[in-house]
Enzyme design. Structure first.
Site, short mmCIF file in Angstrom:
data_model
loop_
_atom_site.label_atom_id
_atom_site.label_comp_id
_atom_site.label_asym_id
_atom_site.label_seq_id
_atom_site.Cartn_x
_atom_site.Cartn_y
_atom_site.Cartn_z
CE1 TYR A 119 3.76 -5.47 -3.59
CE2 TYR A 119 3.86 -5.64 -5.98
CZ TYR A 119 3.84 -6.24 -4.74
OH TYR A 119 3.87 -7.61 -4.64
CB SER A 120 0.18 2.66 -6.57
OG SER A 120 -0.05 4.04 -6.46
#
Length: 303
Positions: A75-76
């Site tokens: 989920y960067s």
């Protein structure tokens, strides 16, 4: 591939605006709350992601590199910003993603956007990911992704160039606040923010990960960028709520309430913890009456 355009082609909105917030929990203590709306800096590279990438992108272009290699979790926001920068400036991008169990599964919205922006994703097991700074491991990853000539940007974008890029954030707040606060993942934004402030101002970091490891890393980042670490910043480690991207019912209720009070969408991984921490600190009496506290809004919730 043709030469990439300069990062000025990204057309950032600078300086980003300051938004006063009338909140009785601060006003009761005589504290003024401002939001530094860095989420408005660029539609595809919000907040600290633009500031941390801009000098790295210039360096990659000056070195004649056509590919960017970087790292992040599933989920960067950093992966998404790097992919977007590649699309906008003509760099090929490769993202090394933590978690080989994700390979072959449907992509989550964050990684879907990375792929849509042209990023090639390479999944690795968590042990390999933890060792990504090791030269031998990095060389192996370069071979596996055919990126021997790529420009490498570390996880979260935090290196000395990123820290220097974030000094502009502090410079934009000179004379406008007493305390500048930001949520911290890898610490690069706080390191640069603090360096850009005027004497007498201070920076406060709210880590969103548990572990107590950020202090030495921030000092190392400042040492690499400026030769010596600064003394005008502190960390409060109490508000990680269990770790990265984790939340408690209290944090969720707080973020929902803040949105209802102020009509501002609150990003939950970083910004919610920052605002929650500042509210708690204000109610604890951590800020003297008459203090102006500025919360750096580094992103907005995904659509």
């Amino acid at each position: 591939m043709p030469a990439t355009p300069p990062t000025s082609a990204l057309h950032p909105r600078l300086p980003t605006p300051l938004q006063p917030v009338a909140d009785p929990r601060f006003e009761a203590r005589g504290v003024r709350l401002l939001l530094k709306r860095d989420d408005r800096i660029h539609p595809d590279l919000p907040g600290n992601k633009y500031r941390k990438l801009v000098l790295n992108l210039d360096e990659a272009r000056a070195a004649g590199r056509t590919t960017l290699l970087t790292f992040g979790g599933a989920y960067s926001n950093h992966l998404r910003a790097t992919a977007a920068a590649g699309r906008l400036l003509g760099f090929a991008t490769v993202g090394v993603v933590r978690g080989d169990e994700l390979a072959g599964r449907p992509l989550n919205p964050s990684l879907t956007q990375c792929a849509a922006d042209g990023m090639r994703l390479h999944f690795v097991d968590r042990s390999t990911y933890r060792q990504k700074r090791d030269p031998a491991v990095l060389a192996r990853l370069r071979r596996a992704t055919a990126t021997q000539d790529a420009y490498v940007i570390p996880e979260g974008g935090s290196n000395s160039l990123a820290v220097r890029g974030c000094t502009a954030l502090g410079e934009e707040l000179r004379g406008r606040t007493d305390v500048a606060a930001v949520a911290c993942g890898t610490g690069g934004t706080l390191a640069g923010l603090a360096a850009g402030l005027s004497p007498g101002q201070r920076a406060l970091g709210i880590p969103v990960l548990k572990g107590g490891f950020l202090g030495p890393e921030i000092r190392d980042l400042q040492r690499a960028a400026f030769g010596t670490p600064g003394a005008n910043w502190t960390l409060d480690e109490r508000f990680h709520c269990g770790g990265y991207a984790r939340a408690t019912s209290e944090l969720t209720a707080f973020a929902d309430n803040f949105e209802d009070r102020h009509g501002l969408p609150v990003e939950r991984v970083y910004v919610a913890k920052l605002l929650f921490a500042l509210t708690a600190l204000s109610e604890e009496g951590a800020f003297a009456p008459g203090t102006t506290v500025t919360a750096v809004v580094t992103g907005t919730p995904p659509a």
